[in-house]
Write an enzyme that holds these catalytic residues in place. Structure first.
Site, PDB file in Angstrom:
ATOM      1  N   LEU A   1       0.857  -1.186   0.000  1.00  0.00           N
ATOM      2  CA  LEU A   1       0.000   0.000   0.000  1.00  0.00           C
ATOM      3  C   LEU A   1       0.893   1.235   0.000  1.00  0.00           C
ATOM      4  CD1 LEU A   1      -2.781  -0.826   2.643  1.00  0.00           C
ATOM      5  CD2 LEU A   1      -3.048  -0.704   0.165  1.00  0.00           C
ATOM      6  N   ASP A   2       0.560   2.236  -0.823  1.00  0.00           N
ATOM      7  CA  ASP A   2       1.298   3.494  -0.812  1.00  0.00           C
ATOM      8  C   ASP A   2       1.199   4.135   0.569  1.00  0.00           C
ATOM      9  OD1 ASP A   2       1.977   3.208  -3.475  1.00  0.00           O
ATOM     10  OD2 ASP A   2       0.303   4.425  -4.207  1.00  0.00           O
ATOM     11  N   PRO A   3       2.180   4.962   0.952  1.00  0.00           N
ATOM     12  CA  PRO A   3       2.172   5.568   2.288  1.00  0.00           C
ATOM     13  C   PRO A   3       0.883   6.310   2.639  1.00  0.00           C
ATOM     14  CG  PRO A   3       4.309   5.871   1.274  1.00  0.00           C
ATOM     15  CD  PRO A   3       3.429   5.251   0.222  1.00  0.00           C
TER      16      PRO A   3
END
Length: 330
Positions: free
Chosen positions: A41-43
């Site tokens: 998951l992206d930050p």
């Protein structure tokens, strides 16, 4: 070190954390190195991050390959360099008053099915041994080959919100998609199909591997549970890692074959009387017996005996009707 832990954790990833940050923190909390995540998951993205612990890390490849469900928000009217709300604005196209919800819904429906998607420059996809975001940070844009993905559903879940002063349209959506889908790129491509620039302004993963957002637990709470000695109460069984695969229930004879890595031939079982146990199925996978192998449309299946995952089988790449063990777990 605690090397006896085994199972799947449903972690709620908070904004600002990378998926690797979560893994690193859990290694400290659980005092074990055998930890991995089941899909980056992206930050800025929140939500379900499946975590494999102990022997279950052998199943990470199946967790990563599983379909995912996301809920988020699209903003039409300007695009950003990262395709999400974190990037600098690169193009502005104020939305006209005649964009309707029915036009948006019709455009979204055209993305359902097998489609081609070009990965964004700000991504970890490697080209010539270098990650795309490394090129992007150096100010380079390079050609990227399109990849096939599958969108099972893509629907608007809120009325459109007009900001007439700024020429922006925002709405919420829900998408069920395959591994490798960049949802922010999907948002950009949707806006482009409507004749505007756009970006993904918010995103949360709500389901993965049979794990749901309502049951996801923050790291701080997991640390409390671990300190109280009750971690086993939140560890899911390993079978959740293969919840996307069809489940085949084995008889005792077949289990004895699977545990030593023997192949299965569909023709060997067409006349067998099956007595495999299927009393419990926590992940609600569709169940089969070996007599049903010809019905499978997938390349792999999860083999169970007495409600325990014992192996993952795959179609033989060269021999028709033969299934060979991809991973034996007993």
């Amino acid at each position: 070190m605690n090397e006896n832990l085994n199972g799947i954790l449903n972690v709620y990833k908070e904004a600002g954390w990378t998926s690797f940050d979560v893994v690193a923190k859990l290694r400290c909390i659980l005092k074990t190195k055998k930890i991995g995540h089941g899909g980056t998951l992206d930050p800025s993205v929140t939500g379900v991050l499946p975590i494999a612990v102990g022997k279950s890390t052998r199943l990470l490849e199946y967790m990563e390959a599983a379909g995912k469900i996301y809920e988020g928000q699209v903003t039409i009217g300007f695009s950003t360099e990262t395709e999400d709300a974190d990037g600098a604005i690169v193009n502005q196209t104020p939305v006209k008053n005649n964009l309707t919800e029915s036009e948006i819904d019709s455009a979204m429906s055209r993305f359902v099915g097998k489609i081609k998607q070009i990965p964004p420059m700000y991504s970890a996809v490697k080209i010539n041994g270098k990650k795309l975001y490394e090129y992007a940070r150096a100010g380079q844009t390079i050609e990227r080959p399109a990849r096939e993905i599958t969108i099972k559903s893509f629907v608007r879940t809120s009325p459109i919100d007009w900001n007439k002063e700024e020429g922006l349209v925002t709405f919420s959506f829900k998408v069920e998609c395959s591994k490798g889908t960049y949802v922010r790129t999907l948002a950009v491509d949707l806006a482009d199909s409507l004749g505007y620039a756009g970006h993904m302004s918010k995103l949360q993963r709500t389901a993965s591997n049979g794990l749901l957002i309502k049951d996801a637990i923050k790291l701080s709470k997991i640390e409390e549970i671990q300190e109280s000695g009750k971690l086993s109460t939140i560890l899911y069984p390993a079978e959740y890692a293969v919840s996307d695969l069809p489940r085949v229930n084995l008889t005792t004879v077949q289990f004895d074959m699977a545990r030593v890595g023997k192949k299965f031939a569909q023709s060997d079982w067409t006349n067998e009387v099956e007595t495999a146990d299927s009393s419990v199925n926590k992940t609600k996978q569709q169940e089969y017996l070996l007599t049903d192998l010809s019905l499978l449309t997938t390349e792999k299946f999860a083999a169970f005996y007495n409600d325990k995952l014992v192996a993952v089988y795959m179609k033989h790449p060269e021999k028709e009707g033969i299934w060979k063990p991809n991973k034996v777990l007993v």
